[in-house]
Scaffold this motif. Structure first.
Motif, short mmCIF file in Angstrom:
data_model
loop_
_atom_site.label_atom_id
_atom_site.label_comp_id
_atom_site.label_asym_id
_atom_site.label_seq_id
_atom_site.Cartn_x
_atom_site.Cartn_y
_atom_site.Cartn_z
N PHE A 350 0.85 -1.19 0.00
CA PHE A 350 0.00 0.00 0.00
C PHE A 350 0.89 1.24 0.00
O PHE A 350 1.85 1.34 0.77
CB PHE A 350 -0.90 0.01 1.24
N THR A 351 0.58 2.19 -0.87
CA THR A 351 1.35 3.43 -0.96
C THR A 351 0.46 4.61 -0.64
O THR A 351 -0.61 4.76 -1.23
CB THR A 351 1.95 3.60 -2.37
N ILE A 352 0.88 5.44 0.28
CA ILE A 352 0.14 6.65 0.62
C ILE A 352 0.48 7.74 -0.40
O ILE A 352 1.65 8.02 -0.65
CB ILE A 352 0.48 7.14 2.03
N SER A 353 -0.56 8.32 -1.00
CA SER A 353 -0.33 9.39 -1.97
C SER A 353 -1.40 10.46 -1.80
O SER A 353 -2.49 10.19 -1.29
CB SER A 353 -0.34 8.84 -3.40
N ASN A 354 -1.10 11.65 -2.25
CA ASN A 354 -2.05 12.76 -2.20
C ASN A 354 -2.61 13.02 -3.59
O ASN A 354 -1.95 12.72 -4.59
CB ASN A 354 -1.35 14.02 -1.66
N PRO A 355 -3.81 13.61 -3.69
CA PRO A 355 -4.67 14.02 -2.58
C PRO A 355 -5.44 12.85 -1.97
O PRO A 355 -5.68 11.84 -2.64
CB PRO A 355 -5.64 14.99 -3.25
N VAL A 356 -5.81 13.01 -0.69
CA VAL A 356 -6.63 12.04 0.02
C VAL A 356 -7.88 12.76 0.51
O VAL A 356 -7.80 13.87 1.03
CB VAL A 356 -5.89 11.41 1.21
N PHE A 357 -9.05 12.13 0.36
CA PHE A 357 -10.29 12.74 0.84
C PHE A 357 -11.27 11.63 1.22
O PHE A 357 -11.06 10.46 0.90
CB PHE A 357 -10.91 13.66 -0.21
N SER A 358 -12.33 12.02 1.91
CA SER A 358 -13.34 11.06 2.35
C SER A 358 -14.64 11.28 1.59
O SER A 358 -15.06 12.42 1.35
CB SER A 358 -13.60 11.21 3.86
N LEU A 359 -15.27 10.17 1.20
CA LEU A 359 -16.56 10.22 0.52
C LEU A 359 -17.28 8.91 0.77
O LEU A 359 -16.69 7.84 0.59
CB LEU A 359 -16.38 10.46 -0.98
N ASP A 360 -18.54 9.00 1.19
CA ASP A 360 -19.37 7.81 1.43
C ASP A 360 -18.71 6.84 2.41
O ASP A 360 -18.81 5.61 2.26
CB ASP A 360 -19.67 7.09 0.11
N GLY A 361 -18.02 7.37 3.40
CA GLY A 361 -17.42 6.52 4.43
C GLY A 361 -16.16 5.82 3.98
O GLY A 361 -15.66 4.94 4.70
N MET A 362 -15.60 6.21 2.83
CA MET A 362 -14.35 5.62 2.34
C MET A 362 -13.31 6.71 2.17
O MET A 362 -13.63 7.87 1.89
CB MET A 362 -14.58 4.90 1.01
N LEU A 363 -12.04 6.32 2.31
CA LEU A 363 -10.92 7.22 2.05
C LEU A 363 -10.44 6.99 0.63
O LEU A 363 -10.08 5.87 0.26
CB LEU A 363 -9.79 6.97 3.04
N TRP A 364 -10.46 8.04 -0.16
CA TRP A 364 -10.05 7.97 -1.56
C TRP A 364 -8.69 8.64 -1.70
O TRP A 364 -8.42 9.68 -1.10
CB TRP A 364 -11.03 8.73 -2.45
N GLN A 365 -7.82 8.05 -2.54
CA GLN A 365 -6.57 8.71 -2.87
C GLN A 365 -6.22 8.45 -4.32
O GLN A 365 -6.53 7.40 -4.88
CB GLN A 365 -5.43 8.27 -1.96
N TYR A 366 -5.60 9.44 -4.93
CA TYR A 366 -5.30 9.40 -6.36
C TYR A 366 -4.25 8.34 -6.68
O TYR A 366 -3.28 8.15 -5.93
CB TYR A 366 -4.82 10.77 -6.82
N LEU A 367 -4.44 7.67 -7.81
CA LEU A 367 -3.48 6.71 -8.34
C LEU A 367 -3.36 6.91 -9.85
O LEU A 367 -4.37 6.91 -10.55
CB LEU A 367 -3.91 5.27 -8.04
N ASN A 368 -2.14 7.08 -10.32
CA ASN A 368 -1.89 7.22 -11.76
C ASN A 368 -1.65 5.84 -12.35
O ASN A 368 -0.71 5.14 -11.97
CB ASN A 368 -0.66 8.12 -11.99
#
Length: 383
Positions: A350-368
């Motif tokens: 698992f790689t932590i990347s930005n941006p990170v945000f919350s929606l519908d009880g889930m944490l979303w983060q960008y992946l190229n």
């Protein structure tokens, strides 16, 4: 195109801040935290998303489930429908003229509840309506302010300013340049054009972890720590990447509340085992790599569905035979009183990347993925 990859997996002490008060609490986790992870692709249609800077100039409208990504080269806003995972709208902006927002020097955007957008540049903030018409430009450094006064050498750190309504902003002020120093916190009231200052050196410790690069000829650059001012649950919160703690600015009492936490997986502070000053490119790269091995704490993410605050942080676990870094990536949950509830280690891949945000009880983060936009989604559960 739409692809899903699913992997089910299992503070308050007084301290001196100028003449103001502060208090602290220490917390550790008591509950269990599990999660599921999946990855979703965004259908671009015939469009090519602007991913050159890793969606670094973006924001989320959680109420409307929209993701805004600003293309600073084309001066367009890509608006992604996060419910249907496709491009909803492409909005054009102007560089110059009565609705101009500058020539490509935008460093941050903020979407307001009325769908208007704030564009931050080095001189001020442009407020633009959804139809592209400019509402106002605030040239922060040129404005005449009521209330508290800055000294001749002090400036407001424009990039630090956060707001929820576009009227009241909260951030940092201090001196600028290679020897810049944060002198405290500032409340900016744009409607009344007034300032409120909170002088304090509580962030002074973070300069111990800066790396200064002397490029010769009087030129120097600095790699500083991230000290963020964010409005979280209508409170002004200051977060540092260097330590496992945060501060709340009590506006009524004009004081700081300092929360310190304990992690069972990582260090609770950077150690500073890297050079503070270098003079060569190779030395700078080597120092940055050594610094990257040390613990790094992210910002808080509001989960409005569950009234939980989340945060990622990481620290080196080990080096591979090829000298690549394998990190311990950790997710932590806090309640709305900023008490630590639980933490869990993420998978090694698992790689932590930005941006990170919350929606519908889930944490979303960008992946190229091959220059296409995807989001990794983490669905955590506290037991």
């Amino acid at each position: 195109m739409n692809k899903n990859l699913i992997f089910p997996l299992f503070a308050l002490v007084l301290l001196s801040c100028s003449s103001r008060n502060s208090s602290e609490e220490n917390y550790s986790s008591e509950k269990d935290l599990s999660y599921e992870i999946d990855t979703v692709m965004v259908d671009p249609g015939d469009h090519f998303f602007f991913v050159k800077f890793g969606l670094s100039m973006s924001d989320v409208d959680e109420a409307r489930k929209l993701f805004y990504n600003f293309n600073s080269e084309e001066m367009t806003m890509e608006i992604i429908d996060l419910e249907n995972l496709n491009l909803k709208e492409l909005r054009q902006y102007e560089k110059e003229g009565p609705n101009g927002i500058g020539g490509g020097f935008i460093m941050r955007i903020k979407v307001l509840p009325d769908e208007s957008v704030l564009f931050y540049d080095f001189a001020g903030i442009h407020h633009v309506a959804p139809n592209g018409e400019k509402i106002e430009t605030y040239k922060i450094e040129e404005m005449e302010w009521e209330g508290d006064e800055l000294s001749e050498k002090q400036v407001i750190n424009i990039s630090s300013l956060d707001t929820k309504d576009g009227n009241y902003f909260y951030g940092q002020y201090g001196t600028q340049g290679i020897d810049s120093k944060t002198d405290g916190l500032v409340e900016v009231d744009l409607a009344e054009k007034s300032l409120r200052l909170f002088p304090s050196d509580f962030l002074a410790f973070s300069t111990d972890y800066d790396i200064s690069f002397d490029m010769g000829g009087g030129r120097r650059v600095k790699l500083p720590e991230q000290n963020l001012v964010r409005l979280v649950k209508d409170e002004v919160v200051i977060i540092t990447s260097a330590k496992n703690q945060l501060w709340r600015w009590d506006l009524e009492g004009d004081s700081l509340i300092n929360h310190s936490y304990q992690s069972q997986f990582t260090s609770n502070s950077k150690k500073g085992n890297f050079p503070a000053s270098v003079g060569e490119n190779d030395e700078f790269r080597a120092a940055m790599k050594e610094k990257s091995k040390e613990v790094n704490f992210g910002s808080l993410i509001e989960d409005s569905k569950h009234n939980i605050l989340w945060r990622y942080h990481k620290e080196m676990d080990r080096l591979t035979a090829g000298d690549s870094i394998i990190f311990k990536n950790v997710i932590t949950a806090f309640d709305t009183d900023f008490e630590q509830l639980a933490e869990s280690r993420m998978p090694d891949n698992f790689t932590i990347s930005n941006p990170v945000f919350s929606l519908d009880g889930m944490l979303w983060q960008y992946l190229n993925i091959d220059d296409e936009v995807a989001f990794v989604r983490v669905k955590p559960t506290i037991e």
